[in-house]
Scaffold this motif. Sequence first.
Motif, PDB file in Angstrom:
ATOM      1  N   ALA A   1      -2.507   1.625   5.411  1.00 58.41           N
ATOM      2  CA  ALA A   1      -2.237   0.892   4.178  1.00 58.41           C
ATOM      3  C   ALA A   1      -3.079   1.413   3.021  1.00 58.41           C
ATOM      4  O   ALA A   1      -2.624   1.460   1.870  1.00 58.41           O
ATOM      5  CB  ALA A   1      -2.491  -0.599   4.393  1.00 58.41           C
ATOM      6  N   SER A   2      -4.305   1.831   3.315  1.00 60.54           N
ATOM      7  CA  SER A   2      -5.168   2.362   2.260  1.00 60.54           C
ATOM      8  C   SER A   2      -4.628   3.686   1.719  1.00 60.54           C
ATOM      9  O   SER A   2      -4.856   4.020   0.542  1.00 60.54           O
ATOM     10  CB  SER A   2      -6.593   2.543   2.785  1.00 60.54           C
ATOM     11  OG  SER A   2      -6.636   3.494   3.835  1.00 60.54           O
ATOM     12  N   MET A   3      -3.908   4.448   2.553  1.00 60.04           N
ATOM     13  CA  MET A   3      -3.287   5.683   2.079  1.00 60.04           C
ATOM     14  C   MET A   3      -2.268   5.382   0.988  1.00 60.04           C
ATOM     15  O   MET A   3      -2.144   6.134   0.011  1.00 60.04           O
ATOM     16  CB  MET A   3      -2.598   6.413   3.236  1.00 60.04           C
ATOM     17  CG  MET A   3      -3.520   6.930   4.318  1.00 60.04           C
ATOM     18  SD  MET A   3      -2.594   7.588   5.755  1.00 60.04           S
ATOM     19  CE  MET A   3      -1.607   8.886   4.990  1.00 60.04           C
ATOM     20  N   LEU A   4      -1.538   4.293   1.140  1.00 59.46           N
ATOM     21  CA  LEU A   4      -0.541   3.911   0.146  1.00 59.46           C
ATOM     22  C   LEU A   4      -1.203   3.507  -1.159  1.00 59.46           C
ATOM     23  O   LEU A   4      -0.713   3.832  -2.249  1.00 59.46           O
ATOM     24  CB  LEU A   4       0.319   2.763   0.691  1.00 59.46           C
ATOM     25  CG  LEU A   4       1.183   3.119   1.894  1.00 59.46           C
ATOM     26  CD1 LEU A   4       1.659   1.847   2.605  1.00 59.46           C
ATOM     27  CD2 LEU A   4       2.378   3.958   1.477  1.00 59.46           C
ATOM     28  N   ASP A   5      -2.325   2.785  -1.072  1.00 61.52           N
ATOM     29  CA  ASP A   5      -3.071   2.426  -2.281  1.00 61.52           C
ATOM     30  C   ASP A   5      -3.554   3.674  -3.006  1.00 61.52           C
ATOM     31  O   ASP A   5      -3.418   3.793  -4.231  1.00 61.52           O
ATOM     32  CB  ASP A   5      -4.260   1.533  -1.924  1.00 61.52           C
ATOM     33  CG  ASP A   5      -3.838   0.173  -1.397  1.00 61.52           C
ATOM     34  OD1 ASP A   5      -2.736  -0.290  -1.767  1.00 61.52           O
ATOM     35  OD2 ASP A   5      -4.605  -0.422  -0.622  1.00 61.52           O
ATOM     36  N   ASP A   6      -4.124   4.610  -2.247  1.00 57.78           N
ATOM     37  CA  ASP A   6      -4.642   5.840  -2.860  1.00 57.78           C
ATOM     38  C   ASP A   6      -3.521   6.664  -3.494  1.00 57.78           C
ATOM     39  O   ASP A   6      -3.737   7.349  -4.496  1.00 57.78           O
ATOM     40  CB  ASP A   6      -5.362   6.687  -1.803  1.00 57.78           C
ATOM     41  CG  ASP A   6      -6.631   6.026  -1.281  1.00 57.78           C
ATOM     42  OD1 ASP A   6      -7.138   5.107  -1.957  1.00 57.78           O
ATOM     43  OD2 ASP A   6      -7.095   6.421  -0.198  1.00 57.78           O
ATOM     44  N   ALA A   7      -2.328   6.601  -2.904  1.00 57.90           N
ATOM     45  CA  ALA A   7      -1.192   7.377  -3.413  1.00 57.90           C
ATOM     46  C   ALA A   7      -0.483   6.689  -4.574  1.00 57.90           C
ATOM     47  O   ALA A   7       0.405   7.279  -5.198  1.00 57.90           O
ATOM     48  CB  ALA A   7      -0.193   7.645  -2.284  1.00 57.90           C
ATOM     49  N   GLY A   8      -0.852   5.432  -4.849  1.00 53.24           N
ATOM     50  CA  GLY A   8      -0.224   4.705  -5.939  1.00 53.24           C
ATOM     51  C   GLY A   8       1.201   4.279  -5.664  1.00 53.24           C
ATOM     52  O   GLY A   8       2.013   4.144  -6.590  1.00 53.24           O
ATOM     53  N   ILE A   9       1.535   4.061  -4.398  1.00 50.08           N
ATOM     54  CA  ILE A   9       2.892   3.643  -4.015  1.00 50.08           C
ATOM     55  C   ILE A   9       2.953   2.116  -4.015  1.00 50.08           C
ATOM     56  O   ILE A   9       2.115   1.451  -3.403  1.00 50.08           O
ATOM     57  CB  ILE A   9       3.266   4.212  -2.642  1.00 50.08           C
ATOM     58  CG1 ILE A   9       3.273   5.751  -2.698  1.00 50.08           C
ATOM     59  CG2 ILE A   9       4.636   3.693  -2.198  1.00 50.08           C
ATOM     60  CD1 ILE A   9       3.472   6.415  -1.353  1.00 50.08           C
ATOM     61  N   ASP A  10       3.943   1.553  -4.687  1.00 53.38           N
ATOM     62  CA  ASP A  10       4.050   0.108  -4.854  1.00 53.38           C
ATOM     63  C   ASP A  10       4.289  -0.613  -3.538  1.00 53.38           C
ATOM     64  O   ASP A  10       4.929  -0.082  -2.623  1.00 53.38           O
ATOM     65  CB  ASP A  10       5.196  -0.236  -5.810  1.00 53.38           C
ATOM     66  CG  ASP A  10       4.909   0.176  -7.245  1.00 53.38           C
ATOM     67  OD1 ASP A  10       3.726   0.356  -7.582  1.00 53.38           O
ATOM     68  OD2 ASP A  10       5.880   0.324  -8.010  1.00 53.38           O
ATOM     69  N   ALA A  11       3.793  -1.853  -3.466  1.00 50.77           N
ATOM     70  CA  ALA A  11       4.117  -2.740  -2.354  1.00 50.77           C
ATOM     71  C   ALA A  11       5.543  -3.261  -2.553  1.00 50.77           C
ATOM     72  O   ALA A  11       6.078  -3.238  -3.664  1.00 50.77           O
ATOM     73  CB  ALA A  11       3.128  -3.893  -2.296  1.00 50.77           C
TER      74      ALA A  11
END
Length: 247
Positions: free
Chosen positions: A138-148
């Motif tokens: 999940a932290s990878m998605l935050d770092d990549a700026g991908i929306d929830a």
Amino acid sequence: MARINVLADDLSFDEPLLVEGLPGVGLVGKIAADHLVETFEMTHYANVHCESIPKVAVYRDDDRGVHTPVRIYGDAERDLLVLQSDVPISPGAATEFADCLSDWFDDVRLTPIYISGLPREKDEEPPELYGIGTGDAASMLDDAGIDAPAEMGLVSGPTGALLSYAVENEMDAVGLVVESDPQFPDPEAARVVVTEGINALSDIDVPTDDLVDRAEEIRDAKQRLAQRLQNAQNDESSQAQPLRMYQ
């Protein structure tokens, strides 16, 4: 008997990303996976043998060789693996398919990127991409700026089974959910997955001009598989779908 038969023992990987390309809504995962394999001229790394995979053989134009319908391709330089499938996996076989793959995934210490299409009628707006994850992914998605996700939903089919396995076994996994055409192959949604998802999650810069320039050709080439998915008595495709409360 379930097994992953590695063909290219000379390739070595260091905690690679694996992009899953099972047929689903809009064929976005398959189109993205095929694009990666072709663009980087990836090596046929392994064959996947699971009870859940239809017992068929695949052949290609200008090639006398016969291949398994589900294969893994590798690029050691980019630390990248791609799961490429030429057949759908039925819902009843999804759990066995997940069990077949996931033990090997764990041994290789890879992080899978699972792709699902969220059925949406096409309009002038570009498809929206959302990210979900298990474990530390999940932290990878935050770092990549991908929306929830913008709303509650679920992922079904073999991709849903693979994500469920990751949750149950506390494995890291990324899920990319993209709005996709529910009736036809959707190269534009696949382009969004590559540019806003795979490129953002990795150090890999995957060009996508070819996906745009050849969109009509890609749609035509994938239409027969898309029709097979639509005509199946049971929904064989992986897809995301909203779960709206108080319907």
